[in-house]
Scaffold this motif. Structure first.
Motif, PDB file in Angstrom:
ATOM      1  N   TYR A   1      29.738  42.894 -58.383  1.00  0.00           N
ATOM      2  CA  TYR A   1      30.163  43.104 -57.003  1.00  0.00           C
ATOM      3  C   TYR A   1      29.886  44.546 -56.589  1.00  0.00           C
ATOM      4  O   TYR A   1      30.368  45.483 -57.238  1.00  0.00           O
ATOM      5  CB  TYR A   1      31.655  42.791 -56.844  1.00  0.00           C
TER       6      TYR A   1
ATOM      7  N   SER B   1      30.831  47.240 -54.776  1.00  0.00           N
ATOM      8  CA  SER B   1      31.914  47.845 -54.006  1.00  0.00           C
ATOM      9  C   SER B   1      31.404  49.102 -53.305  1.00  0.00           C
ATOM     10  O   SER B   1      30.312  49.608 -53.606  1.00  0.00           O
ATOM     11  CB  SER B   1      33.069  48.217 -54.935  1.00  0.00           C
TER      12      SER B   1
ATOM     13  N   ASP C   1      32.525  51.980 -53.794  1.00  0.00           N
ATOM     14  CA  ASP C   1      32.430  53.010 -54.825  1.00  0.00           C
ATOM     15  C   ASP C   1      31.096  52.919 -55.564  1.00  0.00           C
ATOM     16  O   ASP C   1      30.478  53.948 -55.870  1.00  0.00           O
ATOM     17  CB  ASP C   1      33.591  52.889 -55.820  1.00  0.00           C
TER      18      ASP C   1
ATOM     19  N   SER D   1      39.000  49.835 -64.313  1.00  0.00           N
ATOM     20  CA  SER D   1      38.629  49.949 -62.898  1.00  0.00           C
ATOM     21  C   SER D   1      37.159  49.638 -62.638  1.00  0.00           C
ATOM     22  O   SER D   1      36.731  49.613 -61.487  1.00  0.00           O
ATOM     23  CB  SER D   1      38.943  51.361 -62.385  1.00  0.00           C
TER      24      SER D   1
ATOM     25  N   ARG E   1      38.861  53.270 -56.585  1.00  0.00           N
ATOM     26  CA  ARG E   1      40.016  52.448 -56.204  1.00  0.00           C
ATOM     27  C   ARG E   1      39.510  51.173 -55.562  1.00  0.00           C
ATOM     28  O   ARG E   1      38.440  51.154 -54.950  1.00  0.00           O
ATOM     29  CB  ARG E   1      40.931  53.216 -55.226  1.00  0.00           C
ATOM     30  N   TRP E   2      40.312  50.130 -55.670  1.00  0.00           N
ATOM     31  CA  TRP E   2      39.924  48.825 -55.146  1.00  0.00           C
ATOM     32  C   TRP E   2      40.916  48.384 -54.076  1.00  0.00           C
ATOM     33  O   TRP E   2      42.123  48.552 -54.229  1.00  0.00           O
ATOM     34  CB  TRP E   2      39.888  47.785 -56.268  1.00  0.00           C
ATOM     35  N   THR E   3      40.384  47.789 -53.014  1.00  0.00           N
ATOM     36  CA  THR E   3      41.230  47.198 -51.985  1.00  0.00           C
ATOM     37  C   THR E   3      41.445  45.718 -52.314  1.00  0.00           C
ATOM     38  O   THR E   3      40.701  45.133 -53.122  1.00  0.00           O
ATOM     39  CB  THR E   3      40.588  47.309 -50.601  1.00  0.00           C
TER      40      THR E   3
ATOM     41  N   GLU F   1      38.275  43.778 -51.539  1.00  0.00           N
ATOM     42  CA  GLU F   1      37.216  43.932 -52.543  1.00  0.00           C
ATOM     43  C   GLU F   1      37.510  43.085 -53.773  1.00  0.00           C
ATOM     44  O   GLU F   1      36.600  42.446 -54.319  1.00  0.00           O
ATOM     45  CB  GLU F   1      37.066  45.406 -52.925  1.00  0.00           C
ATOM     46  N   LEU F   2      38.758  43.064 -54.220  1.00  0.00           N
ATOM     47  CA  LEU F   2      39.103  42.261 -55.391  1.00  0.00           C
ATOM     48  C   LEU F   2      38.966  40.769 -55.090  1.00  0.00           C
ATOM     49  O   LEU F   2      38.544  39.987 -55.957  1.00  0.00           O
ATOM     50  CB  LEU F   2      40.515  42.594 -55.870  1.00  0.00           C
TER      51      LEU F   2
ATOM     52  N   LEU G   1      35.292  40.114 -55.253  1.00  0.00           N
ATOM     53  CA  LEU G   1      34.834  40.172 -56.644  1.00  0.00           C
ATOM     54  C   LEU G   1      35.154  38.862 -57.374  1.00  0.00           C
ATOM     55  O   LEU G   1      34.293  38.292 -58.057  1.00  0.00           O
ATOM     56  CB  LEU G   1      35.492  41.347 -57.359  1.00  0.00           C
TER      57      LEU G   1
ATOM     58  N   ARG H   1      43.197  46.559 -60.141  1.00  0.00           N
ATOM     59  CA  ARG H   1      41.987  46.822 -60.919  1.00  0.00           C
ATOM     60  C   ARG H   1      41.326  45.496 -61.245  1.00  0.00           C
ATOM     61  O   ARG H   1      42.028  44.487 -61.455  1.00  0.00           O
ATOM     62  CB  ARG H   1      42.308  47.555 -62.224  1.00  0.00           C
ATOM     63  N   PRO H   2      39.999  45.449 -61.335  1.00  0.00           N
ATOM     64  CA  PRO H   2      39.325  44.195 -61.688  1.00  0.00           C
ATOM     65  C   PRO H   2      39.832  43.579 -62.985  1.00  0.00           C
ATOM     66  O   PRO H   2      40.043  42.363 -63.070  1.00  0.00           O
ATOM     67  CB  PRO H   2      37.852  44.621 -61.817  1.00  0.00           C
TER      68      PRO H   2
END
Length: 553
Positions: A32, A34, A36, A56, A322-324, A327-328, A331, A375-376
């Motif tokens: 994915y 992201s 980042d 992460s 960092r993940w929103t 985004e998760l 993913l 976190r993923p």
């Protein structure tokens, strides 16, 4: 007869390994991108220090970068650089004991390693003939610039050793430095023992304070002269003559700096000096050196005056991964799409394997995300635990999700311990004090639990974390008139920053957790305003806590 390769989802169906880099198929097909990751791969974005918690996705991102840019990524592995050899050398410990700053030597070592690896990569320098061809080509390029002559001399010093492995080159530079220090000392100071004694075999404590000061000044001058002028010339050559076009753009990736490969104090110095070397290499247009580092190590780096006032620059070049929630969600949906691609029922969205949202239980994905540290690795682990309990093609049920929560929570608590046990050995003993607690806790209740944690560990000779617990609670023992934040603040900040607790500052406020407000525990006024504390929902079942909803208002 034609065989249908499609199959139904069975008990072994899952969303792949929690560590994406360990699952080649999903990393390649379901990676994915992201925001980042786009920043990391952006050639024009100068942020190069990737700061992230375990799980992460930093290692997966760097591996994906290698997949997407074949032939343009150089990976430098710290464990292959003989760094432990360097820091274990008696001469290094001797100089450190004299308070000689080794930073110039360490910066030179990093620049040396990076420059040679880049040259080897760019010109495929792996044989004597390749090295000779490279030098001839470079000599022809820079012959009209006398100022670069010193740079070429620097390279020619290596002769037939240019293509050896990086650890051998590091040892060679270090051994030459050691010889120079011992030569400087010989005949000027009396060393205990035999005539062949060296500084590395003794201790600075054997000398008077006057002699120590004289030695420190003498050796500091030698350290300060470590190849820096010629190395800096080489950086100009790298920019103008080696990586001289966009076609030659190169990423250098340095990961796994959180491994136990060196003594803590000197590891701090080595990493700090790596940052300074990378900062200097920023002036090379077609180069991006990416250093990945765990959050706790970055925060403990002793930048201060030793970084030459560059801490602000380091932080400006840091990308905190960092993940929103969005985004998760995307993913997980991408992993589901790839994981079911050869099944008879192909799925494209996370909501296709979750129970429908209802007024009583709410949104299942939101429920699961609230029990992660965003976190993923956490959300993948939660889904895999639930899927292992299902074994049917139908969507998961709420009972399966709730049934998966307890083993998932216990495993996440162990993972939290493992993530922080190097810096804070025995930290799980602090976690255990909160087993069975009713949540949320008032500030007074929470304080009593902290007192239990401190007294129980202080009186237990088997506890391995006495040093860090004492350090965090030192004012409790030495400042009788201290405030609550003086006594408990450092320990509270630790528990907050690792994601274990959340804090509330009044009946009308919400609980704050690290992933929502990373700076909360850094402000004294916030600590002094805490009225209630809770354990992060990720760990509720692992600690067998109970939530009293009447206390939450």
């Amino acid at each position: 007869m034609t065989h249908n390769k499609s199959r139904r989802r069975g008990a072994n169906f899952n969303l792949g390994a929690e560590q994406a880099e360990a699952d080649k198929r999903l990393l390649h097909s379901a990676f994915y991108e992201s925001d980042d990751y786009l920043t990391i791969s952006d050639k024009d974005d100068r942020r190069c220090f990737i700061i992230a918690r375990t799980g992460s996705g930093k290692s997966a991102a760097l591996q994906q970068l290698e997949e997407e840019s074949p032939g343009h990524v150089v990976r430098v592995i710290p464990e292959d650089l003989s760094l432990q050899y360097i820091t274990n050398l008696g001469i290094m410990r001797f100089l450190d004991g004299l308070e000689v700053s080794l930073d110039p030597l360490f910066i030179a070592l990093w620049k040396h390693v990076l420059l040679v690896e880049l040259i080897r990569h760019r010109y495929k320098v792996n044989t004597p003939a390749a090295k000779a061809n490279f030098l001839a080509t470079l000599r022809d390029k820079i012959r009209r610039d006398p100022g670069k002559k010193a740079a070429l001399e620097y390279l020619e010093e290596f002769q037939d050793r240019f293509w050896v492995e990086a650890d051998q080159r590091v040892r060679e530079v270090t051994e030459k430095f050691e010889e120079r220090i011992n030569k400087e000392a010989k005949g000027k100071i009396a060393l205990p023992g035999s005539a062949d004694a060296t500084l590395g075999a003794t201790s600075g404590d054997t000398f008077s304070s006057e002699v120590r000061t004289e030695l420190a000044d003498r050796f500091q001058r030698i350290v300060n002269e470590t190849q820096m002028a010629r190395l800096n010339k080489m950086i100009n050559v790298l920019d103008e003559d080696i990586l001289d076009s966009r076609q030659n753009f190169t990423y250098v990736v340095i990961d796994d700096l959180d491994r136990d490969w060196v003594d803590d104090k000197l590891a701090n110095a080595l990493i700090r000096c790596l940052f300074r070397a990378v900062l200097d290499l920023q002036r090379v247009d077609n180069l991006k050196v990416i250093v990945a580092l765990r959050t706790n190590i970055f925060e403990h780096l002793d930048f201060g005056h030793r970084s030459g006032g560059q801490e602000e620059k380091f932080r400006a070049l840091a990308l905190r991964m960092r993940w929103t929630a969005t985004e998760l969600e995307e993913l997980i949906s991408e992993r589901i799409r790839v994981a079911t691609s050869d099944f008879d029922v192909k799925l494209r969205s996370v909501y296709e394997i979750l129970p429908r949202t209802n007024a009583t239980r709410g949104d299942a994905l939101e429920y699961m995300l609230q029990r992660t540290l965003m976190r993923p690795r956490d959300i993948i682990a939660f889904f895999n635990e639930a899927l292992a309990r299902s074994g049917r093609a139908e969507p998961l049920t709420w009972d399966e999700i709730r049934g998966a929560e307890e083993p998932y929570s216990r495993k996440r608590l162990l993972a939290l311990r493992d993530e922080w046990k190097t810096s804070y050995p025995g930290i799980d003993r602090i976690f255990e004090v909160f087993e069975g607690v009713t949540l949320p806790m008032s500030a007074d209740e929470f304080t009593r639990r902290l007192d239990d944690a401190i007294t129980q560990t202080a009186g237990d000779p088997a506890f391995t974390g006495t040093e860090w617990v004492y350090e965090l609670t030192a004012k409790m023992w030495t400042h009788a008139e201290g405030s609550w934040s003086d006594w408990y603040g450092p320990l509270v900040s630790l528990l907050y920053n690792i994601g274990f607790i959340g804090c509330k500052t009044g009946s009308r406020s919400e609980f704050r957790f690290f992933q929502d407000d990373p700076d909360f525990a850094e402000r004294v006024r916030n600590l002094e305003s805490i009225t209630d504390v809770t354990i992060h929902p990720t760990f509720h079942m692992g600690l067998d806590t109970r939530v009293d909803y009447s206390r939450r208002s």
